[in-house]
Design a protein around this motif. Structure first.
Motif, mmCIF file in Angstrom:
data_model
loop_
_atom_site.group_PDB
_atom_site.id
_atom_site.type_symbol
_atom_site.label_atom_id
_atom_site.label_comp_id
_atom_site.label_asym_id
_atom_site.label_seq_id
_atom_site.Cartn_x
_atom_site.Cartn_y
_atom_site.Cartn_z
ATOM 1 N N ASP A 66 0.820 -1.210 0.000
ATOM 2 C CA ASP A 66 0.000 0.000 0.000
ATOM 3 C C ASP A 66 0.864 1.276 0.000
ATOM 4 O O ASP A 66 1.965 1.278 0.551
ATOM 5 C CB ASP A 66 -0.851 -0.053 1.281
ATOM 6 N N TRP B 152 4.592 -14.975 6.350
ATOM 7 C CA TRP B 152 5.715 -14.032 6.430
ATOM 8 C C TRP B 152 6.535 -14.231 7.700
ATOM 9 O O TRP B 152 5.980 -14.447 8.781
ATOM 10 C CB TRP B 152 5.229 -12.585 6.490
ATOM 11 N N ASN C 6 -10.409 -4.370 2.348
ATOM 12 C CA ASN C 6 -10.296 -4.154 3.789
ATOM 13 C C ASN C 6 -11.579 -3.788 4.514
ATOM 14 O O ASN C 6 -11.519 -3.259 5.620
ATOM 15 C CB ASN C 6 -9.234 -3.080 4.057
ATOM 16 N N TRP D 88 0.571 -3.829 -4.928
ATOM 17 C CA TRP D 88 -0.658 -3.910 -4.131
ATOM 18 C C TRP D 88 -1.770 -3.085 -4.757
ATOM 19 O O TRP D 88 -1.537 -1.962 -5.215
ATOM 20 C CB TRP D 88 -0.344 -3.382 -2.731
ATOM 21 N N SER E 3 -7.895 -7.805 4.445
ATOM 22 C CA SER E 3 -7.454 -7.536 5.820
ATOM 23 C C SER E 3 -6.901 -8.834 6.393
ATOM 24 O O SER E 3 -7.396 -9.340 7.394
ATOM 25 C CB SER E 3 -8.599 -7.056 6.695
ATOM 26 N N GLY E 4 -5.929 -9.404 5.753
ATOM 27 C CA GLY E 4 -5.431 -10.711 6.179
ATOM 28 C C GLY E 4 -6.293 -11.792 5.561
ATOM 29 O O GLY E 4 -6.534 -11.811 4.346
ATOM 30 N N ASP F 109 -3.217 -10.989 8.982
ATOM 31 C CA ASP F 109 -2.291 -9.874 9.229
ATOM 32 C C ASP F 109 -1.442 -10.137 10.465
ATOM 33 O O ASP F 109 -0.485 -9.403 10.733
ATOM 34 C CB ASP F 109 -3.078 -8.571 9.454
ATOM 35 N N CYS G 47 -6.290 -11.201 -0.684
ATOM 36 C CA CYS G 47 -6.078 -10.741 0.683
ATOM 37 C C CYS G 47 -7.319 -9.945 1.048
ATOM 38 O O CYS G 47 -7.891 -9.267 0.202
ATOM 39 C CB CYS G 47 -4.829 -9.863 0.697
ATOM 40 N N LYS H 45 -1.170 -8.071 -5.471
ATOM 41 C CA LYS H 45 -1.795 -8.419 -4.189
ATOM 42 C C LYS H 45 -3.126 -7.681 -4.164
ATOM 43 O O LYS H 45 -3.156 -6.453 -4.117
ATOM 44 C CB LYS H 45 -0.898 -7.990 -3.031
HETATM 45 C C1 DGJ Z 1 -4.348 -5.273 4.839
HETATM 46 C C2 DGJ Z 1 -3.433 -6.367 4.415
HETATM 47 O O1 DGJ Z 1 -3.814 -7.568 5.026
HETATM 48 C C3 DGJ Z 1 -2.012 -5.990 4.746
HETATM 49 O O2 DGJ Z 1 -1.130 -7.034 4.434
HETATM 50 C C4 DGJ Z 1 -1.650 -4.742 3.994
HETATM 51 O O3 DGJ Z 1 -1.647 -5.015 2.619
HETATM 52 C C5 DGJ Z 1 -2.631 -3.625 4.326
HETATM 53 N N1 DGJ Z 1 -3.996 -4.045 4.157
HETATM 54 C C6 DGJ Z 1 -2.361 -2.424 3.479
HETATM 55 O O4 DGJ Z 1 -3.276 -1.430 3.662
#
Ligand code: DGJ
Length: 698
Positions: free
Chosen positions: A341, A546, A454, A385, A500-501, A520, A498, A450
């Motif tokens: 991001d 990670w 979110n 991203w 938010s994880g 995350d 992805c 990615k």
């Molecule tokens: C949520 C993702 O899970 C994180 O790895 C990261 O990419 C953030 N968003 C970035 O805003």
């Protein structure tokens, strides 16, 4: 693999299991058997039964394949429709069937029909050679000239054989603690796992696992996982007579679908099976996903070791800062560099910029070219991203097109993380999103995306649709469509899902994306739990894991421990490499090189959860194939003394084969039977102690 029809009885056979169904004299499709194989000629139709009494009906009691709401059926229905004349019930009768076989896949289609309204329903059952998994789906076709309103449609209904209560395993997770296993005994009534959020999410998974006396090595397990990234519903009911049924599919909350004349609706698939242990279930699903579900281009290739900049720089990205990280990442052996991001629009933090997919010219005055060049010259692939479905109100996009976000006219749309959800059911929004991503991928030769998301939906108004209650369904279809189009135009592009994880860690995402960001939370102890839960049904190779720094969310532990946890999935690096000492970088170099030697085994081998993590506070996981066996043992209890001496019994080895230790213990050759029956003793004297042992098979 085999599907036969014999005297009106359909027998679906996988490698080791059978699924049997048949229409009865009244044309209802009856469920007969699901489980171990029996002689085909043994099967007969269930005996005719009258109504038990006026309060408990035969329709409620019988084992059916897919029962709609209607007549005297009061139990959890798999289908609920409303016809244009106001009739709100469907009555389905068996019509015909078709069996086809092609490219190692056999398909049974059973055709049902509501004759009074020209509505046909097809139940699909597909099996593939060498697997014990059945894919089920449903198609509904409107053959009339009037609309039909679908108010609920599941992908499958299941009737389980035993009258003893089953144990349901699902998750009790949240953001940062996804996949926390939780067991609930289904004694009576209906247990529901459902989300209304518009996306699959962090709490439960769109699946059912119903077991009796199950351990990693024994018991009976019935399971099914839905391939759907949107709102879903899993209903598990045990009725007054002790019969357990599961209905799984799209959520019917704030949902309906107008099926126009001649239109066909196809549900997402559910992949289901019967296994004789939890371990067997996981291995079946793991191998099946690689072979049959994941997008084909990278399904059988090991995933590259990835570096992701998020935890190192957060939003503070720049050409020079990322170039410095890239050099370090390449130097320790990373193969793919992903800038997270912060690179676009007026993005300084999470308040602005989403939707403005142009490169920020203060952070990157010459565009992304110099960074991409550096990354590629260093021999790595370049990843970027995006959060394509979202918009910040503080963005050029929103200022120009506020109507592109889901909303109701008289309400202020609710922001979460300062953002709103874009209405992807609008063709112009889909086109905008695709074009933004496509042009950047083309311009910079981006190898990897990615794809983040979110927040869930709110104010799901979509007045552009004839029926706004279709918006959650159409949104997820649009996500799949954009991902597929990008891959079609850029066949070598990899995409990570992805949300938010781990908010999108399920088989729908994995049918269109190549891998998943599972959480995350990168604390290695929590991660053991998350990885353990994930591994029940989802493919190991897709689990990005990670290694990061110790920070306020991640407790202190040594690098060995961190690597030993993350090497159990697709190893990735996420710390601030610029702060590391030479010694720390050397540790990274060593483990990344080691991982490259074992990753085929980890990502594609059979795996075994060997320790009783709940009682012992030890996670021991073995990965094995014809060349190597890899064993990780990680202690997760914060005590020097608990489980000081821990014995691990390996599994799935050839008893007479020789396994030579090449890493982690004194070099010695063991026979498979010794490793499985005598086991290995580990002295776990530290608090967060971990071991990695690698064996080469002679
Ligand atoms: C949520 C993702 O899970 C994180 O790895 C990261 O990419 C953030 N968003 C970035 O805003």
């Amino acid at each position: 693999m085999n599907i036969t029809e014999n005297n009106g009885i359909f027998i679906i056979e996988t490698e080791n299991t059978q699924y049997v169904l048949s229409p009865d004299e009244a044309g209802r499709l009856r469920h007969i058997h699901w489980g171990k194989k029996c002689k085909r000629e043994s099967f007969v139709l269930p005996a005719k039964r009258g109504e038990p009494n006026s309060n408990h009906t035969s329709l409620d009691e019988m084992g059916t394949e897919f029962i709609p709401y209607g007549s005297t059926c009061y139990r959890v229905p798999a289908l609920k429709v409303e016809y244009s004349d106001g009739c709100r019930e469907a009555l389905l009768k068996y019509k015909d069937y078709k069996i086809t076989e092609k490219d190692g896949k056999a398909l049974l289609e059973v055709f049902l029909e509501d004759e009074a309204y020209s509505l046909s329903v097809t139940l699909g059952y597909a099996v593939r050679e060498n697997f014990d998994i059945i894919e089920r789906f449903v198609k509904v076709k409107n053959n009339s000239d009037k609309n039909v309103l679908i108010e609920k449609i599941a992908s499958a209904e299941f009737t389980l054989p035993s009258k003893r209560p089953y144990l349901s395993t699902n998750f009790n997770g949240a953001w940062g603690s996804e996949f926390r296993r939780e067991e609930t005994e289904v004694k009576n009534g209906t247990l529901i796992y459902e989300t209304h959020k518009g996306t699959s999410e962090h709490t439960y998974s769109p699946c059912f696992i119903l077991s009796q006396d199950a351990t990693e090595k024994s018991g009976e397990v019935y399971f099914g996982a839905l391939a759907w990234t949107g709102s879903y519903k899993v209903e598990i009911n045990r009725d007054y007579s002790g019969v357990t049924r599961a209905v799984i599919g799209l959520s019917d909350f704030d949902f309906s679908y107008i099926l126009h004349a001649d239109e066909e609706f196809v549900t997402p698939s559910v992949y289901c099976g019967y296994a004789c242990s939890l371990g067997q279930m996981s291995n079946e699903m793991n191998a099946f996903a690689v072979e049959n579900i994941l997008p084909r281009r990278y399904a059988k290739e090991p995933l590259p070791v990835l570096y992701n900049s998020w935890e190192a720089t957060f939003f503070d990205v720049s050409t020079e800062g990322q170039q410095l990280l890239a050099k370090k990442a390449a130097d320790i052996g990373c193969e793919l560099f992903v800038m997270d991001d912060g690179w676009f629009g007026q993005r300084k933090d999470d308040h602005a910029g989403l939707g403005d997919w142009y490169v920020n010219d203060v952070k990157f005055p010459e565009g992304l070219g110099p960074l991409v060049d550096t990354v590629k010259k260093l021999g790595m692939k370049f990843g970027l991203w995006f959060e394509p479905e979202m918009v910040n109100p503080d963005s050029d996009l929103y200022r120009t097109h506020p109507e592109w976000a889901y909303h109701f006219d008289k309400r202020t749309p609710s922001e979460l993380r300062n953002q709103l959800v874009l209405n992807l059911t609008l063709p112009e929004v889909r086109e905008y999103v695709f074009n933004c991503m496509d042009s950047l991928v083309t311009k910079y030769g981006i190898d990897y995306i990615k794809w983040d998301a979110n927040r869930p939906f709110s104010e799901s108004g979509a007045e552009n649709l004839e029926n706004p209650r279709e918006c959650r369904l159409r949104h997820i279809r649009a996500v799949y469509e954009i991902a597929d189009l990008l891959k079609e135009k850029h066949p070598d592009l990899q995409i990570e899902a992805c949300a938010s994880g781990g908010g999108r860690a399920e088989l729908g995402a994995l049918s269109h994306f190549d891998m998943i960001w599972t959480s995350d939370n990168t604390d290695p102890v929590d991660r053991l739990d998350i990885q353990n839960g994930y591994s029940l049904l989802y493919p190991i190779k897709c689990m990005r894991a990670w290694v990061t720094d110790t920070n306020r969310h991640s407790r202190p532990s040594d690098w060995d421990y961190r690597f030993n946890v993350s090497m159990q999935g697709s190893l990735s690096i996420g710390g601030n490499l610029l702060k590391y000492t030479d010694e720390e970088l050397e540790i990274h170099r060593k483990y990344i090189a080691l991982y490259k030697e074992i990753r085929n085994t980890v990502q594609f081998g059979r795996f075994y959860r060997l320790a009783d993590f709940r009682n012992d506070g030890i996670y021991a996981t073995e990965y094995t194939d014809e060349n190597k066996t890899v064993l990780f043992v990680c202690k997760s209890v914060n005590s020097f003394f608990a489980k000081r001496n821990y014995r691990v019994f390996l599994d799935g080895l050839e008893k007479d084969a020789e396994y030579k230790v090449t890493y982690g213990m004194d070099e010695r050759v063991y026979f498979g039977d010794y490793l499985m029956n005598v086991g290995l003793n580990f002295d776990m004297g530290g608090t967060l102690e971990s071991e990695l042992v690698i064996f080469e098979k002679a």
